[in-house]
Scaffold this active site. Structure first.
Site, PDB file in Angstrom:
ATOM      1  N   ARG A   1      -7.803  -0.901   8.672  1.00 42.21           N
ATOM      2  CA  ARG A   1      -9.547   0.456   8.304  1.00 42.21           C
ATOM      3  C   ARG A   1      -9.659   1.298   9.440  1.00 42.21           C
ATOM      4  O   ARG A   1     -10.744   0.886  10.068  1.00 42.21           O
ATOM      5  CB  ARG A   1     -10.518  -0.357   7.934  1.00 42.21           C
ATOM      6  CG  ARG A   1     -11.313   0.523   6.553  1.00 42.21           C
ATOM      7  CD  ARG A   1     -12.048   0.124   5.894  1.00 42.21           C
ATOM      8  NE  ARG A   1     -12.317   1.071   4.586  1.00 42.21           N
ATOM      9  CZ  ARG A   1     -13.980   0.221   3.184  1.00 42.21           C
ATOM     10  NH1 ARG A   1     -13.855  -1.044   3.650  1.00 42.21           N
ATOM     11  NH2 ARG A   1     -13.905   0.283   2.594  1.00 42.21           N
ATOM     12  N   CYS A   2      -8.523   1.670   9.839  1.00 40.53           N
ATOM     13  CA  CYS A   2      -8.427   2.664  11.117  1.00 40.53           C
ATOM     14  C   CYS A   2      -7.976   3.742  11.165  1.00 40.53           C
ATOM     15  O   CYS A   2      -8.152   4.866  12.334  1.00 40.53           O
ATOM     16  CB  CYS A   2      -7.678   1.649  12.502  1.00 40.53           C
ATOM     17  SG  CYS A   2      -5.758   1.596  11.268  1.00 40.53           S
TER      18      CYS A   2
ATOM     19  N   GLU B   1     -12.010   4.999   5.596  1.00 43.11           N
ATOM     20  CA  GLU B   1     -12.086   4.325   6.603  1.00 43.11           C
ATOM     21  C   GLU B   1     -13.634   4.400   7.638  1.00 43.11           C
ATOM     22  O   GLU B   1     -13.439   3.782   8.552  1.00 43.11           O
ATOM     23  CB  GLU B   1     -11.634   4.688   7.392  1.00 43.11           C
ATOM     24  CG  GLU B   1      -9.964   4.417   6.841  1.00 43.11           C
ATOM     25  CD  GLU B   1      -8.578   3.788   7.329  1.00 43.11           C
ATOM     26  OE1 GLU B   1      -7.785   3.832   7.904  1.00 43.11           O
ATOM     27  OE2 GLU B   1      -8.563   5.270   8.192  1.00 43.11           O
TER      28      GLU B   1
ATOM     29  N   GLN C   1       1.137  -1.191   0.460  1.00 38.75           N
ATOM     30  CA  GLN C   1      -0.144  -0.444   0.070  1.00 38.75           C
ATOM     31  C   GLN C   1       0.686   1.265  -0.121  1.00 38.75           C
ATOM     32  O   GLN C   1       0.211   2.596  -0.236  1.00 38.75           O
ATOM     33  CB  GLN C   1      -0.493   0.130   0.994  1.00 38.75           C
ATOM     34  CG  GLN C   1      -2.186  -0.933   1.061  1.00 38.75           C
ATOM     35  CD  GLN C   1      -2.380  -0.786   2.558  1.00 38.75           C
ATOM     36  OE1 GLN C   1      -3.336  -2.212   3.090  1.00 38.75           O
ATOM     37  NE2 GLN C   1      -3.775   0.495   2.726  1.00 38.75           N
TER      38      GLN C   1
END
Ligand code: MCN
Ligand code: CUN
Length: 787
Positions: free
Chosen positions: A368-369, A737, A222
């Site tokens: 996803r935070c 997110e 990523q």
């Protein structure tokens, strides 16, 4: 809702013809996924994993493995350490991580050896035959056990303790005083269990040193540029000798941010064996190499009798596993956990956190935070519902009473954030209206009369994304700005490159839309390219929903730079001074002479055929260092029915009203929300990476760790409000997110609301049928009158 107008937004959103079937950079293979890349003379690698969570390694015998036909080599920590690559730095710099277990193993499934062979099958056969002699050691399976330091897990570290760090922020004594003076204080222990991102495609890589000795590293990353710089730091190879190429990822969700031991082993194999080496993670390897959350939180929430919040105090114990491989910015070991004051005004607040090593898989951030916002948001939203219940107030009214008001932005929170903008009350009103709250309340009252369990759960969260301003944020010392490059070709088509890396978020579409909107060109004719460090400008990658806030800003500003250059060429074409031109309806027009105008397409052609005295060409590169983070928000409402006999929860409705500022592409935003809500649903009801007391990992595959299909997933209702970010070039905030950050609390609040007539106050996630059934049974046993 404001949204960016492009000529054909619908068509764009469908992604028609935007998605390249075959990327020319991967012509060696058949497709764009990592396993499609097959290089000439390629070898395969398989890893040997420890069955023990904590054990000394007495010896490793590789003789039998090397008997396998096609076997090339087995590498252990000894060989890696001899070349100085036994350990790798973790991204936020507080720890380092063993590449292969050195002297002892610290968690079940830890990598112990790497086997290289001519075929994939041979590599796995080899891994089966590597014999490791283990001497089991006492296991530390919780951070609470770790605290005693009876068993020291990491003697390699200078500090001889399992305590990794303490982090705190806010006014400790003021908060204590305000809590003691409060009419009412909620005290609750709330755990956010260990969960995993579980992308559909696991990680993998192909490493090759080409004829010039240059490392070509194809990898599921990523953050390709961060990888290149980290490889320079680990291997000492200068960056001109490293090319990192990240193909289509098959989902990332944070799982593809860290550098995993398998990557380093593949590179080491390619270097030593002088052949390309491919490693593709198995599902179990993917499930056992990293995790997220695992926060054990104690909250104290003070309020006056009328529900006005007075103070917030949070004390957290964090389980970081064997290595602290969190990828947080270096000055923020607990990420953005300070967002725990949420959407509310607190005169006093204090947050304290202690992190510990345990015999579990390493990590502690990625899923996803936005760096621990999910934990913080869940905690405050859960506690607000408990407070409402204690005070006998409607949970939406308690929230409304304490919201930061629209006219208070920019708002300085007691835990050191300055929120950019928001209109929480409006978003709440839209949601209440859309879901028909009054009717639901009536229905609920009727059902309660009959003993039926119906619940309504709220979450009115604030998110923080867009790391970030370089004075605060860095990874491994690298400042977290992002680069964008735009080249406009003579026909008005173009190429866009950024340092971010889409994993399915649709940057191919939205980046083209941002540039097309700024320049008045056709978004269909832009090629968007990310993920190749040889061509993309430097950027810190895609995670923490930072792409739109940072790279999106860079793109808009780079496009405006092009527009300024275009203005000079337009002036030449129209034979006026550039000061006589205005940018109107996507063209340069001579002020006061309607119709005397040139389009960007005409200017683009002229830039290469008739630039006048101007420098030819039409392109720009720009690095954007945002002045602040952005703070999206939302109101989520879940409506559930709980079966009193079985404990089964049915999510009857779920409404998400998100405010992500200016929307670039409504369909992509909706897709992001649907996906994130489905993840939040799974976290709330079915997912947990549990360990038993002996340190055995109980969730290593998709039969133990459940991923919902469309059959289990509820129907999602969505809506949007729009409070643009005042500092972002196009007013956009992020959305990637928000649904995962905001939704777990809404689900849990709804279930607890359903059970509240029985006196149930809290249940920790996941709210499985068994747990809910047990809570109902216990409550009924305690007070048979509730029946
Ligand atoms: N967008 C928009 N308008 C806005 C905000 C965003 O149209 N106001 C668009 C963006 O331009 C982009 C998408 O929505 O195309 C998501 O944008 P953003 O919120 O900036 O998030 P990122 O692009 O940085 O994506 C990261 C975020 C994270 S951190 C995880 S984890 C996650 C997520 O995105 N992983 C995903 N969504 C995912 N979606 C898919 N399909 N796969 C993943 O691995
Ligand atoms: Cu933290 S998961 Mo997303 O930030 O890649």
């Amino acid at each position: 809702m404001t949204e960016i107008k492009t000529e054909q937004p619908e068509k764009m959103a469908m992604g028609k013809s935007m998605k390249r079937k075959e990327d020319p950079r991967f012509l060696q293979g058949k497709g764009n996924y990592i396993d499609d890349i097959n290089l000439k003379d390629q070898l395969y690698m398989a890893l040997v994993h420890s069955p023990y969570p904590h054990a000394n390694i007495k010896g490793i015998d590789t003789a039998a493995a090397m008997e396998i036909p096609g076997a090339m080599a087995v590498v252990t920590a000894k060989e890696l350490e001899a070349h100085g690559v036994g350990w790798l730095p973790t991204f936020h710099g507080l720890d380092k991580q063993m590449v292969l277990a050195s002297g002892k193993v610290l968690y079940q499934y830890q990598e112990v050896a790497a086997c290289y062979a001519e075929t994939r099958e041979a590599a796995y056969d080899m891994a089966e035959l590597v014999e490791v002699d283990y001497e089991p050691l006492e296991v530390v399976s919780t951070p609470f056990q770790a605290m005693t330091d009876d068993v020291l897990l990491r003697p390699d570290r200078e500090a001889k303790t399992n305590h990794i760090y303490n982090w705190n922020v806010g006014d400790s004594s003021g908060t204590d005083a305000a809590l003691s003076a409060s009419d009412h204080v909620v005290r609750q222990h709330i755990t956010f269990p260990r969960v995993h991102a579980a992308p559909l495609e696991p990680c993998g890589c192909v490493a090759e040193f080409d004829a010039m000795g240059r490392l070509q590293f194809y990898v599921t990353s990523q953050a390709p540029h961060v990888y290149r710089t980290a490889l320079f730091m680990v291997l000492g190879i200068p960056e001109d000798k490293i090319r990192v190429i990240s193909p289509d990822l098959g989902g990332g969700f944070g799982n593809k941010v860290p550098i995993y031991p398998g990557y380093v082993c593949a590179i080491a194999g390619a270097l030593v064996l002088r052949r390309p080496v491919k490693w593709i993670e198995t599902r179990t390897e993917n499930m056992t190499s990293s995790f997220a959350r695992d926060y054990h939180m104690d909250i104290e929430l003070g309020a006056s009798r009328d529900g006005t919040l007075t103070a917030l105090k949070v004390n957290t114990v964090a389980d970081h596993g064997a290595f602290d491989a969190a990828a947080d910015p270096s000055k923020y070991p607990a990420g953005m956990f300070g967002i725990v004051t949420g959407s509310y005004q607190f005169p006093h607040a204090f947050a304290n956190l202690d992190a510990y090593f345990t015999n579990k898989q390493p990590g502690g951030v990625a899923y996803r935070c936005s760096f621990r916002v999910t934990e913080a948001s869940y905690l405050i939203e859960r506690a607000m519902d408990i407070l409402a219940d204690d005070l006998g107030m409607d949970p939406s009214e308690l929230r409304r009473k304490n919201f930061i008001r629209k006219d208070q932005f920019p708002y300085q929170t007691p835990l050191n954030f300055v929120y950019d903008s928001g209109d929480y009350e409006h978003t709440l009103n839209v949601a209440l209206e859309k879901i028909g709250y009054q009717d639901l309340l009536k229905e609920q009252a009727e059902k309660r009369e009959k003993g039926e369990l119906m619940g309504i759960g709220f979450s009115t969260f604030t998110e923080v994304t867009g790391a970030g301003p370089s004075k605060h944020f860095d990874i491994l010392g690298i400042k977290m700005f992002d680069g964008a490059e735009i080249r406009i070709h003579p026909s008005g088509a173009g190429i866009i490159r950024t340092g971010t890396k889409s994993q399915g978020q649709g940057h191919e579409t939205t980046w083209a839309q941002i540039v097309a909107e700024e320049l008045g060109l056709d978004p269909q004719n832009f090629l968007v390219e990310e993920g190749d460090t040889d061509t993309a400008p430097y950027g810190l990658g895609t995670y923490a929903s930072r792409s739109t806030p940072v790279a999106g800003g860079a793109l808009a500003l780079a496009a405006r730079k092009i527009r300024e250059k275009a203005r000079k060429i337009a002036a030449h074409l129209l034979e006026v001074s550039e000061h006589d031109l205005e940018w109107k309806d996507y063209a340069f027009e001579v002020m006061g002479i309607p119709g005397k105008r040139v389009t960007m397409k005409e200017v683009a052609f002229a830039a290469y055929t008739n630039p006048g005295d101007n420098e030819p060409g039409l392109e720009a590169t720009l690095y954007y260092d945002p002045p602040n983070m952005v703070f999206p928000h939302g109101t989520y409402i879940a409506v559930v029915d709980v079966d009193r006999e079985t404990g089964e929860t049915k999510v009857r409705r779920f409404l998400a009203v998100d405010d992500a500022g200016t929307i670039i592409n409504p369909m992509i935003v909706e897709g992001q929300i649907h996906g994130g809500l489905t993840e939040g649903f799974a976290i709330a009801f079915m997912q947990e990476i549990a360990y038993d007391e002996a340190g055995n990992n109980l969730a290593t595959n998709f039969t133990d760790y459940l991923v919902p299909t469309s059959l289990e997933s509820p129907h999602w209702e969505t809506a949007a409000t729009c409070t643009p970010s005042p500092h972002h070039p196009i007013g956009a905030k992020s959305v990637g997110e928000s649904p995962n950050v905001g939704s777990p609390a809404a689900f849990v609040n709804a279930v607890i609301d359903a059970l509240s007539p029985l006196g149930v106050r809290h249940i920790d996630m996941p709210l499985t049928r068994e747990k809910v059934w047990a809570a109902i049974r216990d409550a009924e046993n305690k007070s048979p009158a509730a029946d």
